[in-house]
Enzyme design. Structure first.
Site, mmCIF file in Angstrom:
data_model
loop_
_atom_site.group_PDB
_atom_site.id
_atom_site.type_symbol
_atom_site.label_atom_id
_atom_site.label_comp_id
_atom_site.label_asym_id
_atom_site.label_seq_id
_atom_site.Cartn_x
_atom_site.Cartn_y
_atom_site.Cartn_z
ATOM 1 N N GLY A 33 30.246 37.267 40.133
ATOM 2 C CA GLY A 33 30.150 35.871 39.724
ATOM 3 C C GLY A 33 31.506 35.205 39.691
ATOM 4 N N ASN A 34 31.557 34.017 39.144
ATOM 5 C CA ASN A 34 32.835 33.307 39.017
ATOM 6 C C ASN A 34 32.822 32.511 37.724
ATOM 7 O OD1 ASN A 34 31.911 30.427 39.575
ATOM 8 N ND2 ASN A 34 31.126 31.518 41.367
ATOM 9 N N ARG A 35 33.935 31.885 37.414
ATOM 10 C CA ARG A 35 34.101 31.272 36.099
ATOM 11 C C ARG A 35 33.641 29.823 35.999
ATOM 12 N NH1 ARG A 35 40.138 32.120 34.645
ATOM 13 N NH2 ARG A 35 39.563 30.628 33.029
#
Ligand code: CTP
Ligand code: CA
Length: 238
Positions: A33-35
């Site tokens: 995932g990412n932020r």
């Protein structure tokens, strides 16, 4: 002091905005995932609706608390997606009926080549694990290639500054590569851009011309981006 927007300059426009970050499964319990929190995309959706547009918000893993105001807005509908492939499918469908398309979501560049049907365990790993990744389709590029007459397409780019190149130079190269009508470029780093209320962006045309520069809350950035969109639209029907 309450500032209530009385502008209705987007009335009659159908708009689709993607927000948040996609997640690519590794196994039944894990993902890449990412932020991205989705706040900037949600702000874009809300501002558009407040200014009169009919909005579809395509949310990838955006917390309910972040989408709350959008879910109760009469002119915002929300579709939730998970992976980049799901986001792409939804965006292609929604874009076909939209006047303005904004890709504010952080799309995973890669997915896991073979998703494990079972939870990966440490047994037999010998202290190391390799995951093979394959590139995802570029959703924005596909939307640009399928752009309808009179449709305006906006991309976002999160850049970390590189040696010997300004944020704007990097952004201009990406704007040319992407071919979107507008590219909103913001600087990110370990403590910049993500999960924060404030943002600082430059807005570039596909030719790399700077048409906007704004520092402020994500709401203020959203207002400025919509100002750039209305200015960029060929014929004002409003
Ligand atoms: N984007 C997309 N599909 C992808 C990757 C990105 O539609 N598979 C969109 C993003 O939503 C954003 C824009 O493209 O609007 C730019 O994303 P960015 O990650 O900055 O660009 P990339 O082309 O992926 O380049 P980079 O290698 O710098 O990540
Ligand atoms: Ca990327």
């Amino acid at each position: 002091l309450a500032i209530v927007s009385t502008r209705t300059d987007l009335e009659g426009l159908r708009v689709v905005v993607s927000a948040g970050g996609t997640r690519e499964p590794i196994d039944p319990v894990r993902y890449l995932g990412n932020r991205s929190s989705g706040r900037q995309g949600v702000a874009l959706a809300l501002v558009a609706a407040d200014r009169g547009a009919d909005v579809m918000l395509v949310a990838a893993h955006v917390d309910d608390a972040v989408t709350a105001a959008a879910s109760s807005h009469p002119r915002v509908a929300i579709t939730r997606v998970g992976t980049a492939a799901e986001l792409g499918e939804t965006m292609r469908r929604e874009a076909a009926a939209s006047d303005v398309v904004i890709m504010a979501a952080a799309v995973a560049d890669y997915r896991v080549a073979e998703v494990s049907e079972r939870k990966i365990t440490k047994e037999r790993s010998g202290g190391r694990l390799s995951l093979e990744l394959v590139e995802n389709d570029d959703i924005l590029a596909g939307l640009v290639a399928a752009r309808r007459d009179g449709q305006t397409i906006v991309g976002f780019a999160a850049e970390t500054p590189a040696e010997g190149e300004s944020l704007e130079e990097r952004g201009a190269r990406k704007a040319a590569r992407k071919g979107a009508d507008l590219l909103v470029v913001n600087e990110v780093g370990w403590d910049r851009g993500f999960e924060r209320a404030d943002n600082s962006v430059v807005v570039l045309t596909a030719a790399g011309e700077r048409v906007g520069l704004v520092e402020g809350t994500k709401h203020e950035v959203a207002e400025a981006v919509w100002d750039c969109v209305t200015a960029a639209r060929p014929a004002h029907r409003h």
